[in-house]
Design a protein around this motif. Structure first.
Motif, PDB file in Angstrom:
ATOM      1  N   GLN A  42       0.821  -1.207   0.000  1.00  0.00           N
ATOM      2  CA  GLN A  42       0.000   0.000   0.000  1.00  0.00           C
ATOM      3  C   GLN A  42       0.858   1.262   0.000  1.00  0.00           C
ATOM      4  O   GLN A  42       0.533   2.246  -0.667  1.00  0.00           O
ATOM      5  N   GLU A  98       0.115   2.244  -3.787  1.00  0.00           N
ATOM      6  CA  GLU A  98      -1.053   3.122  -3.714  1.00  0.00           C
ATOM      7  C   GLU A  98      -0.679   4.564  -3.376  1.00  0.00           C
ATOM      8  O   GLU A  98      -1.258   5.499  -3.921  1.00  0.00           O
ATOM      9  N   ASP A 149       3.167   5.157  -5.804  1.00  0.00           N
ATOM     10  CA  ASP A 149       3.113   4.803  -7.224  1.00  0.00           C
ATOM     11  C   ASP A 149       4.515   4.597  -7.798  1.00  0.00           C
ATOM     12  O   ASP A 149       4.914   5.223  -8.790  1.00  0.00           O
TER      13      ASP A 149
END
Length: 316
Positions: free
Chosen positions: A138, A142, A145
Motif C-alpha cells: 500500500q 497506492e 506509485d
C-alpha cells in the motif's frame, strides 16, 4: 487440549512485558454473515503486537488476543460466503487494528480480508507475509506509485516491513537504497538492494540525495529528515502515522509530499502479494518459529530489535 467448542489462545489480563502473555481456553467463535472461521496454522508476530501488549495502543485495556497475520484452512463459513469453502487454504491480514485475534487455534476473518494461499508456499511463509507485505504494497503502490527507474530509499531494510518492501520495489523496477547495520549488508544485496547504507557510520539524511520515494519505517525525526532527501515532487510514506505536524509543514515548504498511513485489510492487495510469492519475487525471511504456547519468547526476541525478517507462531 481443546474440546470441540473451545480453543487455545494467547491472551493477557494486564499490560506489560512478555510475561503477561498466557495460554488460555476460549470459546471457539462462530462465523457470521460474510465471515470465515479459519483454523490457524501459522500467524506472524509483528512490532505492533508487542506495542499493543505493553501499551494497549489502539485496543486499549486487556483482555485481548493479539495477532493480525493468519494462514490456515477454512473450518466453517458464514451465510453469504461464496469465495471459500471448508478445507480451502487461505491467508491474509485481519482488519487493522480492531480485528486482532490470530494468536489462537481459530480466528474469525471477514471474507474480504483473505485470499487463497498459493500451493507453492507453506503456512509459515504465508503466515509471515500479510501485514508487512500489505503495508509495503500500500505504501509503495497506492501512495507512492513506484515506477521503473525511480530511486527508492527504504529505512530499516532488513526488518519485517523493510525486507519485503525491498522486494516489492524491485519487482516494480526501482533502484533501491536500503539502510541497515554493516553486518546485514550481504543480506540486503541478496534480497535486491542496489545500494546498502550503514546507518551507524553514515548520516543517511546527509549523504543520500535525489530519491523519488522514501519508505519511513522508523518515525520520529527520521520522517522529517527524510523529506530533505527527496527530489522535487518526491514523497515520504511513513508507516508510523503518529508524527508531529512538522512532517506535513516541512513537506509543504519543500514542495514534496508527506503521507502517514496505517495498513488496511485488502483482498486485492493480498492477491497481488500472492502472485508475487507464487512467482518467486517475494519471500519472507523467517527469523524464527515458535509454538503458540511460547508466544512470550517470540515477543521477547522481537523486542530486542536484532532479528532479520519475521517471527512466526505455529498453532498446530
Amino acid at each position: 487440549m481443546s474440546t470441540v467448542n473451545t480453543m487455545r489462545a494467547i491472551s493477557q489480563d494486564i499490560l506489560g512485558g512478555p510475561e503477561v502473555l498466557k495460554e488460555v481456553q476460549l470459546e471457539r467463535p462462530v462465523p457470521g454473515p460474510n465471515q470465515v472461521l479459519v483454523r490457524v496454522r501459522a500467524a506472524g508476530v509483528n512490532p505492533t503486537d508487542w506495542k499493543h501488549r505493553s501499551g494497549g495502543l489502539f485496543l486499549g485495556e486487556p483482555p485481548f488476543v493479539l495477532g493480525w497475520d493468519v494462514s490456515g484452512e477454512v473450518a466453517e463459513t458464514g451465510i453469504g460466503v461464496a469465495a471459500f469453502r471448508p478445507g480451502d487454504e487461505v491467508f491474509g491480514m485481519l482488519p487493522y487494528p480492531y480485528g486482532a485475534g490470530s494468536h489462537a487455534e481459530y480466528v474469525i476473518a471477514p471474507v474480504r480480508a483473505l485470499t487463497h494461499k498459493p500451493a507453492s508456499i507453506d503456512h509459515v511463509q504465508a503466515g509471515a507475509l500479510p501485514l508487512v507485505s500489505l503495508t509495503a504494497w500500500q505504501a509503495l503502490t497506492e501512495h507512492a506509485d513506484v515506477r521503473p527507474g525511480q530511486r527508492v530509499l527504504i529505512h530499516a531494510a532488513a526488518g519485517g516491513v523493510g525486507h519485503v518492501a525491498v522486494q516489492i520495489a524491485k519487482a516494480r523496477g526501482a533502484y533501491v537504497i536500503g539502510t541497515a547495520s554493516a553486518g546485514k549488508h550481504d543480506f540486503l544485496r541478496e534480497i535486491g538492494v542496489d545500494e546498502p547504507v550503514d546507518y551507524r557510520t553514515t548520516d543517511v539524511t546527509e549523504t543520500v540525495r535525489d530519491v523519488d520515494v522514501v519508505l519511513d519505517t522508523l518515525g520520529g525525526d527520521t520522517s522529517v529528515a527524510s523529506l530533505r532527501m527527496l527530489r522535487p515532487g518526491g514523497v515520504v510514506v511513513s508507516i508510523l502515522p503518529g508524527g508531529s505536524p512538522e512532517f506535513f509543514d516541512e513537506a509543504e515548504r519543500l514542495g514534496v509530499r508527506a503521507v502517514a498511513m496505517l495498513v488496511d485489510a485488502d483482498r486485492s492487495g493480498m492477491r497481488a502479494i500472492a502472485e508475487l510469492a507464487e512467482s518467486g519475487k517475494l519471500k519472507a525471511t523467517i527469523a524464527g518459529t515458535f509454538p503458540l504456547a511460547d508466544a512470550a519468547k517470540a515477543h521477547a526476541l522481537g523486542e530486542t530489535g536484532r532479528t532479520t525478517g519475521k517471527l512466526v507462531l505455529l498453532a498446530d
